[in-house]
Design a protein around this motif. Structure first.
Motif, PDB file in Angstrom:
ATOM      1  N   PRO A 187      -3.582   1.993   9.834  1.00  0.00           N
ATOM      2  CA  PRO A 187      -4.460   0.994   9.216  1.00  0.00           C
ATOM      3  C   PRO A 187      -3.702  -0.146   8.549  1.00  0.00           C
ATOM      4  CG  PRO A 187      -4.343   2.943   7.831  1.00  0.00           C
ATOM      5  CD  PRO A 187      -3.486   3.220   9.033  1.00  0.00           C
ATOM      6  N   HIS A 188      -2.804  -0.774   9.279  1.00  0.00           N
ATOM      7  CA  HIS A 188      -2.070  -1.975   8.860  1.00  0.00           C
ATOM      8  C   HIS A 188      -2.021  -2.845  10.114  1.00  0.00           C
ATOM      9  CE1 HIS A 188       1.574  -3.782   6.520  1.00  0.00           C
ATOM     10  NE2 HIS A 188       1.419  -4.527   7.620  1.00  0.00           N
ATOM     11  N   VAL A 189      -2.534  -4.076  10.019  1.00  0.00           N
ATOM     12  CA  VAL A 189      -2.641  -4.951  11.195  1.00  0.00           C
ATOM     13  C   VAL A 189      -1.362  -4.928  12.031  1.00  0.00           C
ATOM     14  CG1 VAL A 189      -2.765  -7.376  11.924  1.00  0.00           C
ATOM     15  CG2 VAL A 189      -4.323  -6.529  10.157  1.00  0.00           C
TER      16      VAL A 189
ATOM     17  N   MET B   7       0.853  -1.197   0.000  1.00  0.00           N
ATOM     18  CA  MET B   7       0.000   0.000   0.000  1.00  0.00           C
ATOM     19  C   MET B   7       0.885   1.242   0.000  1.00  0.00           C
ATOM     20  SD  MET B   7      -3.270   1.102   0.531  1.00  0.00           S
ATOM     21  CE  MET B   7      -3.590   1.789   2.149  1.00  0.00           C
ATOM     22  N   ALA B   8       0.722   2.053  -1.010  1.00  0.00           N
ATOM     23  CA  ALA B   8       1.661   3.137  -1.289  1.00  0.00           C
ATOM     24  C   ALA B   8       1.849   4.100  -0.113  1.00  0.00           C
ATOM     25  CB  ALA B   8       1.195   3.895  -2.520  1.00  0.00           C
ATOM     26  N   ASP B   9       0.772   4.496   0.537  1.00  0.00           N
ATOM     27  CA  ASP B   9       0.950   5.517   1.573  1.00  0.00           C
ATOM     28  C   ASP B   9       0.776   4.970   2.988  1.00  0.00           C
ATOM     29  OD1 ASP B   9      -1.680   5.022   1.391  1.00  0.00           O
ATOM     30  OD2 ASP B   9      -2.337   7.115   1.291  1.00  0.00           O
ATOM     31  N   CYS B  10       1.060   3.668   3.157  1.00  0.00           N
ATOM     32  CA  CYS B  10       0.959   3.065   4.487  1.00  0.00           C
ATOM     33  C   CYS B  10       2.320   3.120   5.177  1.00  0.00           C
ATOM     34  CB  CYS B  10       0.482   1.616   4.376  1.00  0.00           C
ATOM     35  SG  CYS B  10       0.619   0.712   5.937  1.00  0.00           S
ATOM     36  N   ILE B  11       2.346   3.704   6.355  1.00  0.00           N
ATOM     37  CA  ILE B  11       3.616   3.902   7.066  1.00  0.00           C
ATOM     38  C   ILE B  11       4.266   2.566   7.429  1.00  0.00           C
ATOM     39  CG2 ILE B  11       2.511   4.161   9.328  1.00  0.00           C
ATOM     40  CD1 ILE B  11       4.629   6.312   9.921  1.00  0.00           C
ATOM     41  N   PHE B  12       3.471   1.549   7.786  1.00  0.00           N
ATOM     42  CA  PHE B  12       4.057   0.263   8.151  1.00  0.00           C
ATOM     43  C   PHE B  12       4.541  -0.482   6.913  1.00  0.00           C
ATOM     44  CE2 PHE B  12       1.889  -0.332  12.587  1.00  0.00           C
ATOM     45  CZ  PHE B  12       2.606   0.755  13.051  1.00  0.00           C
ATOM     46  N   CYS B  13       3.869  -0.353   5.779  1.00  0.00           N
ATOM     47  CA  CYS B  13       4.394  -0.930   4.530  1.00  0.00           C
ATOM     48  C   CYS B  13       5.741  -0.291   4.183  1.00  0.00           C
ATOM     49  CB  CYS B  13       3.400  -0.730   3.385  1.00  0.00           C
ATOM     50  SG  CYS B  13       2.006  -1.885   3.408  1.00  0.00           S
ATOM     51  N   LYS B  14       5.847   1.005   4.436  1.00  0.00           N
ATOM     52  CA  LYS B  14       7.118   1.692   4.153  1.00  0.00           C
ATOM     53  C   LYS B  14       8.213   1.209   5.097  1.00  0.00           C
ATOM     54  CE  LYS B  14       5.281   5.832   2.009  1.00  0.00           C
ATOM     55  NZ  LYS B  14       4.800   7.191   2.203  1.00  0.00           N
TER      56      LYS B  14
ATOM     57  N   ALA C  85       2.648  -8.271   4.577  1.00  0.00           N
ATOM     58  CA  ALA C  85       1.644  -7.860   3.596  1.00  0.00           C
ATOM     59  C   ALA C  85       0.650  -6.895   4.247  1.00  0.00           C
ATOM     60  CB  ALA C  85       0.905  -9.082   3.060  1.00  0.00           C
ATOM     61  N   HIS C  86       0.090  -6.035   3.429  1.00  0.00           N
ATOM     62  CA  HIS C  86      -0.839  -5.035   3.957  1.00  0.00           C
ATOM     63  C   HIS C  86      -2.248  -5.590   4.097  1.00  0.00           C
ATOM     64  CE1 HIS C  86      -2.351  -0.949   4.731  1.00  0.00           C
ATOM     65  NE2 HIS C  86      -3.444  -1.395   4.127  1.00  0.00           N
ATOM     66  N   TYR C  87      -2.731  -5.649   5.339  1.00  0.00           N
ATOM     67  CA  TYR C  87      -4.148  -5.885   5.632  1.00  0.00           C
ATOM     68  C   TYR C  87      -4.541  -4.812   6.633  1.00  0.00           C
ATOM     69  CZ  TYR C  87      -3.078 -10.486   3.748  1.00  0.00           C
ATOM     70  OH  TYR C  87      -2.654 -11.507   2.944  1.00  0.00           O
TER      71      TYR C  87
HETATM   72 ZN    ZN Z   1       0.544  -1.378   5.096  1.00  0.00          ZN
END
Ligand code: ZN
Ligand code: AMP
Length: 140
Positions: A96-98, A1-8, A45-47
């Protein structure tokens, strides 16, 4: 997810104090700790919320919790540990990332629950239990 801080964070685009990194799971120090040693365990992974996760992936994520709790307890010397997982804004989910919070607890610490335990009227608990059992997918 492009703008998810935890994905980053998982992608290495935002720095973190990394604790654990597998093909499914990732753990790092919470930057705003409720107590020293507060760790976050997340899926790579983003959920957005836990209910969106496939069961196998959730299992592969959660298998790390006992060891993480033990390590946090050993290192901090805390007396207890809360594992918290917030779903939805109303449940205090800000990112919003588990994620599972692993929070060291000690007598007299600053973290408090409002735990307004209620009670059921006649038959209500059994009705709800039956409805929840029926709502579960087969094999749960
Ligand atoms: Zn995420
Ligand atoms: P929640 O209220 O359950 O969504 O919790 C989100 C948690 O993420 C909070 O405890 C924050 O301190 C933590 N957090 C937010 N941004 C970062 C970051 N860049 N590195 C580490 N932890 C973070």
């Amino acid at each position: 997810m492009a703008d998810c801080i935890f994905c980053k964070i998982v992608a290495g685009e935002i720095p973190c104090e990394k604790i654990l990194d597998t093909d499914v799971a990732f753990a790092f120090m919470d930057i705003g700790p409720l107590a020293e040693g507060h760790v976050l365990l997340i899926p790579r992974a983003h959920y957005e919320t836990l209910d969106a996760m496939p069961a196998e992936e959730a299992g592969a994520l959660l298998r790390h919790l006992p060891a993480l709790v033990n390590a946090v307890r050993d290192v901090t010397g805390c007396e207890g540990v809360n594992v918290l997982q917030n779903n939805g804004r109303v449940a205090h989910q800000v990112v919003p990332h588990v994620h599972f919070h692993v929070i060291p607890r000690n007598p007299g610490d600053e973290f408090h629950f409002n735990w307004p335990a209620g009670e059921y009227g006649e038959g209500r608990m059994q009705d709800l239990g039956e409805a929840i059992r029926r709502a579960l997918p087969r094999g749960s």
